[in-house]
Design a protein around this motif. Structure first.
Motif, PDB file in Angstrom:
ATOM      1  N   PRO A 143     -10.567-207.620  40.132  1.00  0.00           N
ATOM      2  CA  PRO A 143     -10.133-207.316  38.767  1.00  0.00           C
ATOM      3  C   PRO A 143     -10.179-205.814  38.520  1.00  0.00           C
ATOM      4  N   GLY A 144      -9.146-205.329  37.852  1.00  0.00           N
ATOM      5  CA  GLY A 144      -9.023-203.899  37.610  1.00  0.00           C
ATOM      6  C   GLY A 144      -8.278-203.156  38.688  1.00  0.00           C
ATOM      7  N   GLY A 145      -7.986-203.819  39.780  1.00  0.00           N
ATOM      8  CA  GLY A 145      -7.277-203.193  40.889  1.00  0.00           C
ATOM      9  C   GLY A 145      -5.775-203.131  40.679  1.00  0.00           C
ATOM     10  N   SER A 146      -5.085-202.612  41.684  1.00  0.00           N
ATOM     11  CA  SER A 146      -3.632-202.428  41.602  1.00  0.00           C
ATOM     12  C   SER A 146      -2.954-202.968  42.854  1.00  0.00           C
ATOM     13  N   LEU A 147      -1.714-203.386  42.676  1.00  0.00           N
ATOM     14  CA  LEU A 147      -0.853-203.795  43.775  1.00  0.00           C
ATOM     15  C   LEU A 147       0.565-203.363  43.453  1.00  0.00           C
ATOM     16  N   ARG A 148       1.340-203.138  44.510  1.00  0.00           N
ATOM     17  CA  ARG A 148       2.772-202.908  44.317  1.00  0.00           C
ATOM     18  C   ARG A 148       3.534-203.947  45.134  1.00  0.00           C
ATOM     19  N   LEU A 149       4.283-204.778  44.431  1.00  0.00           N
ATOM     20  CA  LEU A 149       5.127-205.759  45.087  1.00  0.00           C
ATOM     21  C   LEU A 149       6.508-205.162  45.346  1.00  0.00           C
ATOM     22  N   SER A 150       7.101-205.572  46.455  1.00  0.00           N
ATOM     23  CA  SER A 150       8.441-205.112  46.802  1.00  0.00           C
ATOM     24  C   SER A 150       9.393-206.291  46.896  1.00  0.00           C
ATOM     25  N   CYS A 151      10.621-206.056  46.497  1.00  0.00           N
ATOM     26  CA  CYS A 151      11.683-207.044  46.614  1.00  0.00           C
ATOM     27  C   CYS A 151      12.834-206.366  47.344  1.00  0.00           C
ATOM     28  N   ALA A 152      12.987-206.684  48.608  1.00  0.00           N
ATOM     29  CA  ALA A 152      14.017-206.059  49.431  1.00  0.00           C
ATOM     30  C   ALA A 152      15.241-206.960  49.483  1.00  0.00           C
ATOM     31  N   ALA A 153      16.397-206.397  49.157  1.00  0.00           N
ATOM     32  CA  ALA A 153      17.640-207.169  49.114  1.00  0.00           C
ATOM     33  C   ALA A 153      18.444-206.956  50.384  1.00  0.00           C
ATOM     34  N   SER A 154      19.062-208.043  50.855  1.00  0.00           N
ATOM     35  CA  SER A 154      19.909-207.967  52.052  1.00  0.00           C
ATOM     36  C   SER A 154      21.299-208.475  51.734  1.00  0.00           C
ATOM     37  N   GLU A 155      22.303-207.806  52.289  1.00  0.00           N
ATOM     38  CA  GLU A 155      23.699-208.200  52.147  1.00  0.00           C
ATOM     39  C   GLU A 155      24.118-208.288  50.694  1.00  0.00           C
ATOM     40  N   MET A 156      23.583-207.434  49.874  1.00  0.00           N
ATOM     41  CA  MET A 156      23.966-207.358  48.474  1.00  0.00           C
ATOM     42  C   MET A 156      23.706-205.945  47.991  1.00  0.00           C
ATOM     43  N   ASN A 157      24.580-205.476  47.112  1.00  0.00           N
ATOM     44  CA  ASN A 157      24.436-204.138  46.568  1.00  0.00           C
ATOM     45  C   ASN A 157      23.623-204.243  45.285  1.00  0.00           C
ATOM     46  N   LEU A 158      22.337-203.975  45.405  1.00  0.00           N
ATOM     47  CA  LEU A 158      21.402-204.264  44.323  1.00  0.00           C
ATOM     48  C   LEU A 158      21.745-203.641  42.977  1.00  0.00           C
ATOM     49  N   PRO A 159      22.316-202.450  42.919  1.00  0.00           N
ATOM     50  CA  PRO A 159      22.650-201.886  41.600  1.00  0.00           C
ATOM     51  C   PRO A 159      23.587-202.774  40.787  1.00  0.00           C
ATOM     52  N   HIS A 160      24.289-203.697  41.435  1.00  0.00           N
ATOM     53  CA  HIS A 160      25.210-204.574  40.723  1.00  0.00           C
ATOM     54  C   HIS A 160      24.561-205.882  40.285  1.00  0.00           C
ATOM     55  N   TYR A 161      23.247-205.974  40.505  1.00  0.00           N
ATOM     56  CA  TYR A 161      22.534-207.196  40.177  1.00  0.00           C
ATOM     57  C   TYR A 161      21.460-206.958  39.117  1.00  0.00           C
ATOM     58  N   VAL A 162      21.275-207.957  38.285  1.00  0.00           N
ATOM     59  CA  VAL A 162      20.113-208.011  37.406  1.00  0.00           C
ATOM     60  C   VAL A 162      18.984-208.603  38.239  1.00  0.00           C
ATOM     61  N   VAL A 163      17.816-207.999  38.186  1.00  0.00           N
ATOM     62  CA  VAL A 163      16.696-208.436  39.019  1.00  0.00           C
ATOM     63  C   VAL A 163      15.468-208.690  38.147  1.00  0.00           C
ATOM     64  N   ALA A 164      14.751-209.736  38.471  1.00  0.00           N
ATOM     65  CA  ALA A 164      13.557-210.074  37.699  1.00  0.00           C
ATOM     66  C   ALA A 164      12.423-210.502  38.620  1.00  0.00           C
ATOM     67  N   TRP A 165      11.237-210.394  38.088  1.00  0.00           N
ATOM     68  CA  TRP A 165      10.042-210.937  38.737  1.00  0.00           C
ATOM     69  C   TRP A 165       9.531-212.097  37.899  1.00  0.00           C
ATOM     70  N   PHE A 166       9.235-213.203  38.585  1.00  0.00           N
ATOM     71  CA  PHE A 166       8.637-214.368  37.965  1.00  0.00           C
ATOM     72  C   PHE A 166       7.310-214.643  38.666  1.00  0.00           C
ATOM     73  N   ARG A 167       6.491-215.466  38.044  1.00  0.00           N
ATOM     74  CA  ARG A 167       5.254-215.872  38.699  1.00  0.00           C
ATOM     75  C   ARG A 167       4.939-217.322  38.341  1.00  0.00           C
ATOM     76  N   GLN A 168       4.218-217.947  39.250  1.00  0.00           N
ATOM     77  CA  GLN A 168       3.816-219.335  39.010  1.00  0.00           C
ATOM     78  C   GLN A 168       2.386-219.514  39.493  1.00  0.00           C
ATOM     79  N   ALA A 169       1.520-219.834  38.546  1.00  0.00           N
ATOM     80  CA  ALA A 169       0.124-220.107  38.850  1.00  0.00           C
ATOM     81  C   ALA A 169      -0.037-221.604  39.120  1.00  0.00           C
ATOM     82  N   PRO A 170      -1.084-221.984  39.842  1.00  0.00           N
ATOM     83  CA  PRO A 170      -1.301-223.403  40.145  1.00  0.00           C
ATOM     84  C   PRO A 170      -1.345-224.243  38.875  1.00  0.00           C
TER      85      PRO A 170
END
Length: 130
Positions: free
Chosen positions: A13-40
């Motif tokens: 708790p109190g720490g930091s992380l950086r998540l990455s989302c790497a796109a393949s075969e798509m030009n990311l600037p033309h996409y809307v991108v979101a992060w979702f999460r699901q807890a148990p």
């Protein structure tokens, strides 16, 4: 086309992380991108998103001031910087994308409804525990 998440880990708790989302075969600037999460035992929830037109962003109230979403267009990657992590942030985090041109209004700001996105990654586990 696909997106692949990475960066999940066990952190105190109190720490930091950086998540990455790497796109393949798509030009990311033309996409809307979101992060979702699901807890148990819980439904998937939107956390943050970034629009394609002007890279505007949105966050759920719970993460405002702690999480930052950003794009790195040259590397076709979207990041989620997570600071001051809490135990309740524990979840599998998913990256999702949708082509802006497929939306009713391509210039509209992004939203956090999972049914709006049609490209999903496999997820990366974030665990916050002491």
């Amino acid at each position: 086309v696909r997106v692949v998440e990475s960066g999940g880990a066990l952190v105190q708790p109190g720490g930091s992380l950086r998540l990455s989302c790497a796109a393949s075969e798509m030009n990311l600037p033309h996409y809307v991108v979101a992060w979702f999460r699901q807890a148990p035992g819980k439904e998937r929830e939107g956390v943050s998103c970034t629009s394609s037109a002007d890279s505007s962003t949105d966050y759920i109230e719970d993460v405002k001031g702690r999480f930052t979403i950003s794009r790195d267009n040259p590397t076709n990657t979207v990041y989620l910087q997570m600071n001051n992590l809490k135990v309740e942030d524990t979840a599998v985090y998913y990256c999702a994308a949708v082509g802006a041109w497929t939306r009713t209004n391509p210039l509209a700001v992004c939203d956090l409804f999972p049914w709006e996105y049609d490209i999903w990654g496999q997820g990366t586990q974030v665990a916050v525990s002491s």
